[in-house]
Motif scaffolding. Sequence first.
Motif, PDB file in Angstrom:
ATOM      1  N   HIS A   1     -39.346 -16.784  -4.985  1.00 33.84           N
ATOM      2  CA  HIS A   1     -38.673 -15.478  -4.582  1.00 33.84           C
ATOM      3  C   HIS A   1     -37.114 -15.860  -5.057  1.00 33.84           C
ATOM      4  O   HIS A   1     -36.523 -16.999  -4.340  1.00 33.84           O
TER       5      HIS A   1
ATOM      6  N   HIS B   1     -36.490 -19.995  -5.117  1.00 26.74           N
ATOM      7  CA  HIS B   1     -36.910 -21.020  -4.339  1.00 26.74           C
ATOM      8  C   HIS B   1     -38.528 -20.113  -3.340  1.00 26.74           C
ATOM      9  O   HIS B   1     -38.725 -18.946  -3.347  1.00 26.74           O
TER      10      HIS B   1
ATOM     11  N   ASP C   1     -40.255 -20.400   0.874  1.00 20.82           N
ATOM     12  CA  ASP C   1     -40.258 -20.524   2.439  1.00 20.82           C
ATOM     13  C   ASP C   1     -40.511 -21.602   2.823  1.00 20.82           C
ATOM     14  O   ASP C   1     -39.592 -22.807   3.060  1.00 20.82           O
TER      15      ASP C   1
HETATM   16 FE   FE2 Z   1     -36.706 -17.139   1.104  1.00 21.11          FE
END
Ligand code: FE2
Length: 327
Positions: free
Chosen positions: A285, A199, A201
């Motif tokens: 990540h 994903h 952030d």
């Molecule tokens: Fe994250």
Amino acid sequence: MLLQYRNPSAQNSKRDRGMLRTHLNRLQSSLFPHGLKSAVRARRLAATSGNPSIPADLRTRFETDGFAVIEGFATPDEVAALRKRAGELIDEVQPEDLTIFSTKNQTANDYFNKSAGNISLFFEENAFNAEGNLRQDKSLSINKLGHAMHDLDPTFRNFSRSPKMKAVFDALACQQRPTPVQSMYIFKQPRIGGEVVPHQDSTFLYTEPPSVIGMWLALEKATVQNGCLYILPKSHQRGLDRRFGKQSDGEVGFDEPTKEYDIDEFVPVEVGEGALVMLHGAVVHCSKENTSAKSRHAYTVHFIDGRNPWSKDNWLQRSEDFPFEAL
Ligand code: FE2
């Protein structure tokens, strides 16, 4: 004669001393461009305050790769204090219901939504057996605490807003008004610590334009065995793939299906206890399940540039009497 003999010698040694002084001054200014006194003062300050030295190329590495690491960012005492406080919070925080957190089936219920402005407790997906009972002790069954401990809890607040955290933002020079909006204590429990799927952030914490930087602090040594971060270097350069928040039908969810990623292109980021990993909001990540017998505690704080408008569609919304607070 004696004077004649001594005078040239004195002149020579005076000239030698002058040349030596010039040489030393040149050497000193090349080693300490901001002055020897300043270097000594900085070193003394670091020794007394536990401030880590920030690598000179931190900003370049962060901008190029989408992430960077400072080993030894938190002192052993700071790590111990954060871990101790998390243990106390587990005992203090009573879950209103048995809320499970999973990044594989991400939804937003009322308990989750309220956690935007408090310190809530979420269980691991595999914490319960078929009968609905915990498989292991409660302290070993929690997925995470979140999401406002950086504002509400003095221990986490002080660390999140410490002078050395501000120094990192000064060095990165990406945000003009670093503002923490979300914090999590992630336990990554032994044997049941869940996978965090790939994903970005900024998907979850959207500003216009995107501005998230995630600060991920290792509170235990993180290895491939106990579920360290995996990062896709330079992926932030491709921009944001999708958003999670209130959709046109009023429901909270993703606006696009997930992208397919080749896990072999991700690099494991193994770090020592106290290391700080800085993550660009668009760098992809993830972390794998922790099937080892060792936990992998981490504390994360996500910062936005407070000048950039916070999306009203984000799942995380604070009440008017509890606004975000810049560093
Ligand atoms: Fe994250």
